[in-house]
Design a protein around this motif. Structure first.
Motif, PDB file in Angstrom:
ATOM      1  N   GLN A 135       0.818  -1.214   0.000  1.00  0.00           N
ATOM      2  CA  GLN A 135       0.000   0.000   0.000  1.00  0.00           C
ATOM      3  C   GLN A 135       0.851   1.262   0.000  1.00  0.00           C
ATOM      4  N   LEU A 136       2.033   1.211   0.598  1.00  0.00           N
ATOM      5  CA  LEU A 136       2.913   2.371   0.575  1.00  0.00           C
ATOM      6  C   LEU A 136       3.292   2.726  -0.858  1.00  0.00           C
ATOM      7  N   TYR A 137       3.671   1.736  -1.652  1.00  0.00           N
ATOM      8  CA  TYR A 137       4.062   1.994  -3.035  1.00  0.00           C
ATOM      9  C   TYR A 137       2.861   2.464  -3.876  1.00  0.00           C
ATOM     10  N   THR A 138       1.694   1.948  -3.550  1.00  0.00           N
ATOM     11  CA  THR A 138       0.491   2.391  -4.246  1.00  0.00           C
ATOM     12  C   THR A 138       0.232   3.867  -3.983  1.00  0.00           C
ATOM     13  N   TYR A 139       0.380   4.254  -2.727  1.00  0.00           N
ATOM     14  CA  TYR A 139       0.171   5.665  -2.396  1.00  0.00           C
ATOM     15  C   TYR A 139       1.276   6.544  -2.972  1.00  0.00           C
ATOM     16  N   MET A 140       2.489   6.027  -3.057  1.00  0.00           N
ATOM     17  CA  MET A 140       3.560   6.795  -3.697  1.00  0.00           C
ATOM     18  C   MET A 140       3.213   7.111  -5.145  1.00  0.00           C
ATOM     19  N   VAL A 141       2.724   6.100  -5.857  1.00  0.00           N
ATOM     20  CA  VAL A 141       2.345   6.308  -7.252  1.00  0.00           C
ATOM     21  C   VAL A 141       1.160   7.266  -7.353  1.00  0.00           C
ATOM     22  N   LEU A 142       0.219   7.156  -6.412  1.00  0.00           N
ATOM     23  CA  LEU A 142      -0.975   8.000  -6.457  1.00  0.00           C
ATOM     24  C   LEU A 142      -0.669   9.471  -6.172  1.00  0.00           C
ATOM     25  N   ILE A 143       0.491   9.778  -5.603  1.00  0.00           N
ATOM     26  CA  ILE A 143       0.873  11.178  -5.422  1.00  0.00           C
ATOM     27  C   ILE A 143       0.934  11.885  -6.771  1.00  0.00           C
ATOM     28  N   SER A 144       1.187  11.122  -7.831  1.00  0.00           N
ATOM     29  CA  SER A 144       1.268  11.709  -9.166  1.00  0.00           C
ATOM     30  C   SER A 144      -0.042  12.373  -9.577  1.00  0.00           C
ATOM     31  N   GLU A 145      -1.144  12.029  -8.890  1.00  0.00           N
ATOM     32  CA  GLU A 145      -2.435  12.658  -9.190  1.00  0.00           C
ATOM     33  C   GLU A 145      -2.440  14.145  -8.851  1.00  0.00           C
ATOM     34  N   VAL A 146      -1.408  14.618  -8.148  1.00  0.00           N
ATOM     35  CA  VAL A 146      -1.325  16.035  -7.815  1.00  0.00           C
ATOM     36  C   VAL A 146      -1.211  16.898  -9.069  1.00  0.00           C
ATOM     37  N   THR A 147      -0.829  16.290 -10.191  1.00  0.00           N
ATOM     38  CA  THR A 147      -0.709  17.039 -11.449  1.00  0.00           C
ATOM     39  C   THR A 147      -2.050  17.187 -12.171  1.00  0.00           C
ATOM     40  N   MET A 197       6.346 -10.873  -1.152  1.00  0.00           N
ATOM     41  CA  MET A 197       4.966 -10.672  -1.583  1.00  0.00           C
ATOM     42  C   MET A 197       4.523 -11.778  -2.531  1.00  0.00           C
ATOM     43  N   HIS A 198       3.202 -11.893  -2.721  1.00  0.00           N
ATOM     44  CA  HIS A 198       2.689 -12.835  -3.711  1.00  0.00           C
ATOM     45  C   HIS A 198       3.203 -12.442  -5.096  1.00  0.00           C
ATOM     46  N   THR A 199       3.272 -13.404  -5.979  1.00  0.00           N
ATOM     47  CA  THR A 199       3.873 -13.174  -7.298  1.00  0.00           C
ATOM     48  C   THR A 199       3.205 -12.035  -8.045  1.00  0.00           C
ATOM     49  N   PHE A 200       1.878 -11.995  -8.017  1.00  0.00           N
ATOM     50  CA  PHE A 200       1.168 -10.950  -8.749  1.00  0.00           C
ATOM     51  C   PHE A 200       1.490  -9.571  -8.182  1.00  0.00           C
ATOM     52  N   GLY A 201       1.485  -9.452  -6.852  1.00  0.00           N
ATOM     53  CA  GLY A 201       1.819  -8.190  -6.217  1.00  0.00           C
ATOM     54  C   GLY A 201       3.265  -7.800  -6.478  1.00  0.00           C
ATOM     55  N   TYR A 202       4.147  -8.775  -6.455  1.00  0.00           N
ATOM     56  CA  TYR A 202       5.569  -8.534  -6.741  1.00  0.00           C
ATOM     57  C   TYR A 202       5.740  -7.959  -8.140  1.00  0.00           C
ATOM     58  N   LEU A 203       5.039  -8.542  -9.109  1.00  0.00           N
ATOM     59  CA  LEU A 203       5.130  -8.056 -10.487  1.00  0.00           C
ATOM     60  C   LEU A 203       4.556  -6.653 -10.618  1.00  0.00           C
ATOM     61  N   LEU A 204       3.446  -6.387  -9.927  1.00  0.00           N
ATOM     62  CA  LEU A 204       2.830  -5.061 -10.005  1.00  0.00           C
ATOM     63  C   LEU A 204       3.763  -3.971  -9.481  1.00  0.00           C
ATOM     64  N   VAL A 205       4.526  -4.289  -8.429  1.00  0.00           N
ATOM     65  CA  VAL A 205       5.443  -3.307  -7.855  1.00  0.00           C
ATOM     66  C   VAL A 205       6.459  -2.834  -8.887  1.00  0.00           C
ATOM     67  N   PHE A 206       6.828  -3.713  -9.816  1.00  0.00           N
ATOM     68  CA  PHE A 206       7.812  -3.346 -10.840  1.00  0.00           C
ATOM     69  C   PHE A 206       7.146  -2.906 -12.145  1.00  0.00           C
ATOM     70  N   VAL A 207       6.097  -3.616 -12.542  1.00  0.00           N
ATOM     71  CA  VAL A 207       5.494  -3.357 -13.852  1.00  0.00           C
ATOM     72  C   VAL A 207       4.766  -2.020 -13.882  1.00  0.00           C
ATOM     73  N   VAL A 208       3.947  -1.735 -12.864  1.00  0.00           N
ATOM     74  CA  VAL A 208       3.132  -0.520 -12.875  1.00  0.00           C
ATOM     75  C   VAL A 208       3.983   0.753 -12.870  1.00  0.00           C
ATOM     76  N   PRO A 209       4.932   0.917 -11.927  1.00  0.00           N
ATOM     77  CA  PRO A 209       5.758   2.134 -11.978  1.00  0.00           C
ATOM     78  C   PRO A 209       6.577   2.248 -13.258  1.00  0.00           C
ATOM     79  N   THR A 210       7.038   1.104 -13.787  1.00  0.00           N
ATOM     80  CA  THR A 210       7.822   1.145 -15.022  1.00  0.00           C
ATOM     81  C   THR A 210       6.972   1.610 -16.199  1.00  0.00           C
ATOM     82  N   ALA A 211       5.782   1.016 -16.350  1.00  0.00           N
ATOM     83  CA  ALA A 211       4.891   1.395 -17.453  1.00  0.00           C
ATOM     84  C   ALA A 211       4.455   2.850 -17.341  1.00  0.00           C
ATOM     85  N   LEU A 212       4.110   3.267 -16.111  1.00  0.00           N
ATOM     86  CA  LEU A 212       3.687   4.650 -15.918  1.00  0.00           C
ATOM     87  C   LEU A 212       4.848   5.618 -16.129  1.00  0.00           C
TER      88      LEU A 212
END
Length: 268
Positions: free
Chosen positions: A161-173, A230-245
Motif C-alpha cells: 500500500q505504501l508503493y500504491t500511495y507513492m504512485v498515487l501522489i502523481s495525481e497532484v498534477t 509478496m505474492h507473485t502478482f503483487g511482486y510483479l505489479l510493484v515493478f510493472v506498474v511504476p515502469t509502465a507509468l
C-alpha cells in the motif's frame, strides 16, 4: 428519545457494517463511485450558473467539462491521502518493526482511501469507454485499467500500500492539467494564467511523475528483502506498474516541455 435511538442505531450500522474491516473495501469502492456521480452533478450545476461560456459548449464538451470535475475532485482527495501516508503517517515507517513488514501493513483509513480511488477509476474508465474516443484514446484506457488493477489489488490484498500511495501522489498534477483545458476552452490561451499554469504543470510533473518515480525504484531497491516476500502478482505489479507509468510520464513530459517552449516563444 426516539431521535437519539435512531442516531445510535445509524452509528452502530455504520461502525459495525459499512466500516467493518471485511466490508470496508466494498463500501469504499461504492462510496468512490457515488462521489464521482456527485462531483459530476455539482460541476454541471455550478458551471451552468456561474460559468458563462459553459452554456455555449457542445453537449460533448459539457460532458468532458463535468468529467474533468470528477478527476479534479478525486485528484485533490487522493493526493492529500497519499501525501499523508507517505510523508506524515508512521503506518509504513521502518521503525514500527513490531507491526510486521512494511509491505503487508494497512489500516481502515488507508483501505478507505484506496477504495475511493478504485471507485473513481471504475467510473472514469466506464465514461471513457462509453464516449470513446471523445474523453480519451486507448492510452487513457490503458492507464486507468493498469492503475485501477494495481490499486484494487493493494486494497483487497493489503500488500504494497505504501508503493500504491507513492504512485498515487502523481495525481497532484491532474488539477493543473484540467485547469489548462478549462482555460483553453474559455479562450484564455494568451492570458497570464495560462502561462503560469504551464509552468506549474512543468514543475509538478517533474516532481511528482519523474523524480518521485525515481525515488520509488530506490525505495523498492533498499526494501527488496520485503518486496520479494509478496505474492507473485503483487511482486510483479510493484515493478510493472511504476515502469509502465514512468514510460508514459516521460512521453507526456516531452509534450509538456514542447508546449511550454511554444508558449514562452509566443510571449517574446
Amino acid at each position: 428519545m426516539d431521535i437519539n435511538s435512531y442516531q445510535n442505531q445509524a452509528e452502530g450500522f455504520v461502525k459495525h457494517y459499512l466500516l467493518a474491516d471485511p466490508i470496508l473495501p466494498y463500501t469504499s469502492v461504492l462510496a468512490g463511485i457515488f462521489l464521482c456521480k456527485m462531483a459530476y452533478d455539482l460541476t454541471e450545476l455550478f458551471s451552468s450558473i456561474h460559468i458563462k461560456s459553459y452554456s455555449a459548449l457542445t453537449n460533448m464538451k459539457r460532458i468532458e467539462w463535468n468529467n474533468r470535475g470528477i478527476s479534479t475532485v478525486h485528484a485533490i482527495f487522493i493526493s492529500f491521502m497519499a501525501i499523508y501516508f507517505v510523508f506524515f503517517s508512521d503506518l509504513f515507517s521502518d521503525q514500527r518493526t513490531l507491526q510486521g513488514l512494511m509491505v503487508f501493513r494497512s489500516s481502515p483509513l488507508s483501505n478507505f482511501g484506496l477504495g475511493v480511488s478504485v471507485g473513481y477509476f471504475l467510473a472514469d474508465v466506464g465514461m471513457i469507454i462509453w464516449f470513446y474516443p471523445s474523453l480519451g484514446g486507448s492510452e487513457y484506457i490503458f492507464h486507468h485499467c493498469l492503475s485501477g488493477i494495481a490499486v484494487a489489488y493493494s486494497l483487497f490484498s493489503g500488500e504494497a500500500q505504501l508503493y500504491t500511495y507513492m504512485v498515487l501522489i502523481s495525481e497532484v498534477t491532474t488539477p493543473e492539467i484540467n485547469l489548462r483545458w478549462y482555460l483553453d476552452i474559455a479562450g484564455l490561451k494568451r492570458s497570464n494564467a495560462y502561462l503560469i499554469n504551464g509552468v506549474a504543470i512543468f514543475l509538478a510533473w517533474l516532481t511528482a511523475r519523474i523524480l518521485l518515480f525515481i525515488y520509488i525504484f530506490y525505495h523498492v531497491y533498499i526494501h527488496y528483502d520485503q518486496v520479494v516476500l509478496m505474492h507473485t502478482f503483487g511482486y510483479l505489479l510493484v515493478f510493472v506498474v511504476p515502469t509502465a507509468l514512468s514510460v508514459m510520464n516521460l512521453m507526456w513530459f516531452g509534450k509538456i516541455v514542447n508546449g511550454l517552449k511554444k508558449t514562452l516563444e509566443k510571449r517574446q
